[in-house]
Design an enzyme around this catalytic site. Structure first.
Site, mmCIF file in Angstrom:
data_model
loop_
_atom_site.group_PDB
_atom_site.id
_atom_site.type_symbol
_atom_site.label_atom_id
_atom_site.label_comp_id
_atom_site.label_asym_id
_atom_site.label_seq_id
_atom_site.Cartn_x
_atom_site.Cartn_y
_atom_site.Cartn_z
ATOM 1 N N GLY A 42 0.925 -1.255 -0.264
ATOM 2 C CA GLY A 42 -0.149 -0.246 -0.507
ATOM 3 C C GLY A 42 0.550 1.493 -0.160
ATOM 4 O O GLY A 42 1.827 1.215 -0.759
ATOM 5 N N CYS A 43 0.402 2.557 0.411
ATOM 6 C CA CYS A 43 0.984 3.668 0.910
ATOM 7 C C CYS A 43 2.040 3.563 1.173
ATOM 8 O O CYS A 43 3.219 3.221 2.048
ATOM 9 C CB CYS A 43 0.146 4.119 1.329
ATOM 10 S SG CYS A 43 1.111 6.236 2.339
ATOM 11 N N PHE A 44 3.853 3.368 0.403
ATOM 12 C CA PHE A 44 5.266 3.611 0.443
ATOM 13 C C PHE A 44 5.323 4.525 1.858
ATOM 14 O O PHE A 44 5.848 3.778 2.505
ATOM 15 C CB PHE A 44 5.983 3.625 -0.916
ATOM 16 C CG PHE A 44 5.432 4.731 -1.304
ATOM 17 C CD1 PHE A 44 5.251 5.711 -0.973
ATOM 18 C CD2 PHE A 44 6.618 4.410 -3.159
ATOM 19 C CE1 PHE A 44 5.329 6.860 -1.775
ATOM 20 C CE2 PHE A 44 6.285 5.864 -3.534
ATOM 21 C CZ PHE A 44 5.159 7.435 -3.413
ATOM 22 N N CYS B 281 4.050 4.805 4.590
ATOM 23 C CA CYS B 281 3.393 4.141 6.066
ATOM 24 C C CYS B 281 5.129 2.681 5.967
ATOM 25 O O CYS B 281 4.775 1.792 7.165
ATOM 26 C CB CYS B 281 2.047 3.544 5.814
ATOM 27 S SG CYS B 281 0.836 5.218 5.760
ATOM 28 N N TYR C 276 -3.803 10.869 7.596
ATOM 29 C CA TYR C 276 -3.145 10.418 6.581
ATOM 30 C C TYR C 276 -3.574 9.378 7.088
ATOM 31 O O TYR C 276 -4.792 8.779 6.767
ATOM 32 C CB TYR C 276 -2.370 10.539 5.880
ATOM 33 C CG TYR C 276 -2.485 9.126 4.724
ATOM 34 C CD1 TYR C 276 -3.346 9.015 3.853
ATOM 35 C CD2 TYR C 276 -1.043 8.303 5.194
ATOM 36 C CE1 TYR C 276 -2.912 8.234 3.050
ATOM 37 C CE2 TYR C 276 -1.867 6.681 4.033
ATOM 38 C CZ TYR C 276 -2.152 7.096 3.333
ATOM 39 O OH TYR C 276 -2.479 5.765 2.642
#
Length: 198
Positions: free
Chosen positions: A31-33, A35, A173
């Site tokens: 997912g979001c890099f 994180c 976020y």
């Protein structure tokens, strides 16, 4: 004289930079890099993390133009301090590997999960870890892809260490996206095992 020689040798060995140490690479798409980078920076034995893109059609992808690529993180680690198997276990327990459509609030292929194995030994270990994770979740089917690692492309500088450069925006976020809550729903007490302070 022997004491002087011993001191000189000690100083020489302690001055060896991290880049010259025995290191290995791991590449995870979770997912979001931002994180994934934040999570793995907290793992003992991890030397560095780099956000980037992998697996797509174009060279030199950018955030605005990365067709077919996933957001991923390249991890450089000291295998004397943390094993690849331990990193795999932490990875699976920091994502929802049952979700093939993305991760949390981020939808689409670019946010889906994958392990990009660097060599045959990592490929075998990743397949074993996926099987173990599936069993830990009651034998469910996992969507996480296990494939050999193609070229990894570092993301733009503003994406690197985003969580330290923009801590308030990052925390907002991460919370609003529901990442930690969903990981706890999936994994219970095993959630983010091995990852401190997520």
């Amino acid at each position: 004289m022997l004491r002087t020689l011993a001191l000189a040798l000690t100083l020489a060995f302690t001055a060896i930079p991290a880049s010259a140490q025995n290191t290995e690479r791991a590449v995870f798409a979770g997912g979001c890099f931002w994180c994934v980078e934040s999570d793995f920076d907290k793992v003992g034995g991890v030397i560095s993390t780099t956000s980037g893109y992998i697996g797509g059609q174009n060279a030199n992808p950018t955030y605005e133009n990365h067709p077919g690529h996933r957001e991923a993180v390249e991890i450089v680690y000291d295998p004397g301090r943390v094993s690849y198997e331990a990193l795999l276990s932490a990875f699976f327990r920091s994502v929802d590997p049952t979700d093939g459509g993305g991760q949390f609030c981020d939808r689409g292929h670019e946010y889906s999960t994958a392990v990009y194995a660097v060599g045959n030994a990592q490929l075998a270990a990743a397949r074993n870890a996926k099987s173990e994770a599936a069993q830990a979740l009651g034998g469910v089917q996992l969507a996480t892809e296990i494939v050999p690692a193609p070229q990894f492309w570092p993301a733009e500088e503003y994406h690197q260490d985003y969580y330290t450069k923009n801590p308030l925006r990052y925390r907002y976020y991460r919370s609003a996206c529901g990442r930690d809550n969903r990981v706890r729903e999936v994994w219970g007490s095993e959630a983010m095992a091995g990852i401190k302070g997520s």
